[in-house]
Every structure is written in structure tokens, then in C-alpha cells.
Scaffold this motif. Structure first.
Motif, PDB file in Angstrom:
ATOM      1  N   SER A 180      30.174  42.831  43.130  1.00  0.00           N
ATOM      2  CA  SER A 180      31.158  43.218  44.140  1.00  0.00           C
ATOM      3  C   SER A 180      30.611  42.857  45.516  1.00  0.00           C
ATOM      4  CB  SER A 180      31.439  44.723  44.077  1.00  0.00           C
ATOM      5  OG  SER A 180      31.807  45.124  42.774  1.00  0.00           O
ATOM      6  N   TRP A 181      31.448  42.271  46.350  1.00  0.00           N
ATOM      7  CA  TRP A 181      31.007  41.920  47.691  1.00  0.00           C
ATOM      8  C   TRP A 181      32.137  42.114  48.688  1.00  0.00           C
ATOM      9  CZ3 TRP A 181      31.789  38.467  43.741  1.00  0.00           C
ATOM     10  CH2 TRP A 181      32.776  37.498  43.930  1.00  0.00           C
ATOM     11  N   TYR A 182      31.742  42.268  49.945  1.00  0.00           N
ATOM     12  CA  TYR A 182      32.666  42.547  51.042  1.00  0.00           C
ATOM     13  C   TYR A 182      32.736  41.334  51.953  1.00  0.00           C
ATOM     14  CZ  TYR A 182      34.720  45.078  55.014  1.00  0.00           C
ATOM     15  OH  TYR A 182      35.532  45.516  56.039  1.00  0.00           O
TER      16      TYR A 182
ATOM     17  N   VAL B  33      37.079  43.840  49.515  1.00  0.00           N
ATOM     18  CA  VAL B  33      36.048  43.946  48.489  1.00  0.00           C
ATOM     19  C   VAL B  33      36.530  43.195  47.249  1.00  0.00           C
ATOM     20  CG1 VAL B  33      34.754  45.487  46.971  1.00  0.00           C
ATOM     21  CG2 VAL B  33      35.217  46.162  49.332  1.00  0.00           C
ATOM     22  N   THR B  34      35.733  42.259  46.775  1.00  0.00           N
ATOM     23  CA  THR B  34      36.065  41.458  45.602  1.00  0.00           C
ATOM     24  C   THR B  34      35.145  41.831  44.451  1.00  0.00           C
ATOM     25  OG1 THR B  34      36.796  39.611  46.990  1.00  0.00           O
ATOM     26  CG2 THR B  34      36.266  39.119  44.684  1.00  0.00           C
ATOM     27  N   HIS B  35      35.717  41.965  43.256  1.00  0.00           N
ATOM     28  CA  HIS B  35      34.941  42.265  42.057  1.00  0.00           C
ATOM     29  C   HIS B  35      35.043  41.081  41.098  1.00  0.00           C
ATOM     30  CE1 HIS B  35      34.869  46.432  43.426  1.00  0.00           C
ATOM     31  NE2 HIS B  35      36.185  46.386  43.540  1.00  0.00           N
TER      32      HIS B  35
ATOM     33  N   PHE C 136      32.497  51.280  47.172  1.00  0.00           N
ATOM     34  CA  PHE C 136      31.621  50.167  47.518  1.00  0.00           C
ATOM     35  C   PHE C 136      30.574  50.675  48.506  1.00  0.00           C
ATOM     36  CE2 PHE C 136      30.507  46.339  49.946  1.00  0.00           C
ATOM     37  CZ  PHE C 136      30.180  45.482  48.902  1.00  0.00           C
TER      38      PHE C 136
ATOM     39  N   ARG D 286      28.970  47.017  53.634  1.00  0.00           N
ATOM     40  CA  ARG D 286      30.128  46.707  54.475  1.00  0.00           C
ATOM     41  C   ARG D 286      29.698  46.300  55.876  1.00  0.00           C
ATOM     42  NH1 ARG D 286      35.283  48.441  52.822  1.00  0.00           N
ATOM     43  NH2 ARG D 286      35.294  49.597  50.864  1.00  0.00           N
TER      44      ARG D 286
END
Length: 273
Positions: free
Chosen positions: A3-5, A10-12, A156, A161
Motif C-alpha cells: 500500500s502506498w500514498y 492510497v493504492t493497494h 494507512f 502519508r
């Protein structure tokens, strides 16, 4: 699940852990099957449904199925049956025959099978309109499943973030690894291996890519590895050959050796075998 921001979102993404280099998860949150629930504390609804639907036998494939489904639900709380089937393109199971796995997980879909708790959705009428042909026996009672509550999922990490992903260039004695984040950064790298291709070539490659491996592998793979793998099942090589692609190999000293695609691919395959 990685997961990243980035840019406020936020994308999984589900990935194969064995194919994801440690450097590739810099700035990302990593969630494993142990992190979403356990029999000692409380099973996550995804874990509960694969268990109660008899979707786990030897257990070797179970963590992969669980995390693929979990990632899909983090991106879409009510996925379609087609999305659920697509999420498991790269998950293999030799024990269950897939039916209990898919039927258990399709209960997360609004149009999914109910499991036959009341009236089996696989009951159909024959052509004479009278005789009823029943589907396979009921595997589970979906009414007993614990409902999915998206509000109870881990948030998250706030620290990630405040520090969004950055481009990376990690150089080693044998290989270098890059993570471009913008088109301009990608084009700088692409300049090293630039080849003039017509638009239809790229369209053909994009169409072919979705048939290779599964989402988990494609999320951490590259075209270079696909070519050098010299797989006997072909993958991209026939498309590249048909397009007349020429590969260029560059050394650290900028000495370049060009070779026609067929010759180089033949050399790669012979060398690997």
C-alpha cells in the motif's frame, strides 16, 4: 499486499512476496496474511469464508488466495464476480478444484452465490419447463458468515502519508534497480534502450500482457526479465519477433553490440539451457 500514498490516494496491490525486492517497498506499507487476523485472536471475514466454505485443504495456497481477496476488498468493498475471478488469475490450487474457494469468496459480491442456504442459485429448469435440475450440493450456510466491516480495517500509516513515494536509483556491482515516478523520469531511462516502434506494436504488446501470469506477478515484473527468461512457452518473444524488434545491449563502458532479435533470443535461450 503493498500500500502506498501518492497524490492524495492510497493504492493497494497484491504481489508475490518472493518476486518483490526489498528496495521496491521503500515508502510502502506491507501487509501479510498474519497481519489481518488469526484463529487465536479473530479471523478476518476473508479467512473465515475460505475456511467455512471448505476452500482450504493442504493450506499451501491459502495465504495467497486470502491476500488476493483481501487486497481486492480494500480497493472495492463490493466487487463484482468478474473482478473476484480476475483477482485470482495468478493463484493456483491443486486440492480443492477452485469451486469452494470461488463460491466462498463470491459471497462478498452483491450478485454472488448465496451458498444455497435457502434456494440454490444453481437450480435451473429443463427445456420442458417442468423438471427441475438441481446444482451441486450445498457447501456452506452464507447466513452464518461474519459480515465485512470496511471501517474496521487498519488505517494507512500516518507517517507514510507525510513522506510520499520518491524515485529511487539503487546501483549494485551486478545490477541496477530504478523506480521512476513520472513520465519524464521514465523517458530518461527509456532513452538508454530506445527503439522506434509504430503505435500498433505497442497496442499488440498491451493486448498480450494481460494474458501473461497473473496480477501479482505482473505487479513486480518487467519486459527485460520476460525476454531473458527465454521461456519455452514463449510469452512476449513471438510478438517482439513479429514486430522486428532489435535488442541493444550496453556495457558500463558504453560499448554497444547490436543483434537481430531472432539471433539474440536464440543465443539467450541456448545460454540459459
Amino acid at each position: 499486499m503493498l500500500s502506498w500514498y501518492q497524490e492524495g490516494v492510497v493504492t493497494h496491490a497484491a504481489v508475490n512476496a518472493c518476486l518483490a525486492p526489498l528496495c521496491s517497498v521503500d515508502g510502502m506499507a506491507v501487509t501479510t496474511v498474519e497481519g489481518i487476523g488469526s484463529s487465536r485472536d479473530l479471523l478476518h471475514p476473508v479467512q473465515e469464508r475460505i475456511a467455512r466454505a471448505h476452500g482450504s485443504q493442504c493450506g499451501f495456497c491459502t495465504p495467497g488466495f486470502v491476500m488476493s481477496m483481501y487486497t481486492l476488498l480494500r480497493n472495492s468493498h463490493a466487487p463484482s464476480e468478474k473482478q473476484i475471478e480476475g483477482a485470482f488469475e495468478g493463484n493456483l490450487c491443486r486440492c480443492t478444484g477452485y469451486r469452494p474457494i470461488l463460491e466462498g469468496f463470491k459471497t462478498f459480491s452483491q450478485t454472488g452465490c448465496c451458498g444455497g442456504a435457502t434456494k440454490c442459485c444453481m437450480d435451473v429448469k429443463s427445456s420442458d419447463g417442468i423438471k427441475t435440475i438441481k446444482g451441486p450440493s450445498v457447501l456452506f450456510d452464507a447466513s452464518k458468515f461474519r459480515p465485512l466491516d470496511p471501517t474496521q480495517e487498519p488505517t494507512f500509516p500516518p507517517a507514510l502519508r507525510t513522506e510520499p513515494l520518491i524515485s529511487l536509483a539503487i546501483k549494485g556491482p551486478r545490477v541496477s534497480w530504478y523506480r521512476p515516478l513520472t513520465l519524464d523520469q521514465l523517458l530518461v531511462l527509456f532513452r538508454l534502450y530506445y527503439t522506434e516502434n509504430k503505435t500498433r506494436t505497442f497496442s499488440a504488446l498491451l493486448e498480450m500482457l494481460r494474458w501473461f501470469a497473473g496480477q501479482q506477478i505482473r505487479n513486480v515484473s518487467g519486459i527485460g526479465g520476460n525476454i531473458c527468461n527465454a521461456s519455452p512457452i514463449s510469452d512476449l518473444n513471438p510478438t517482439l519477433l513479429a514486430a522486428g524488434v532489435k535488442l541493444t545491449i550496453a556495457t558500463k563502458d558504453s560499448n554497444r553490440g547490436d543483434s537481430d532479435g531472432p539471433q539474440l533470443l536464440h543465443w539467450l535461450q541456448e545460454d540459459i539451457h
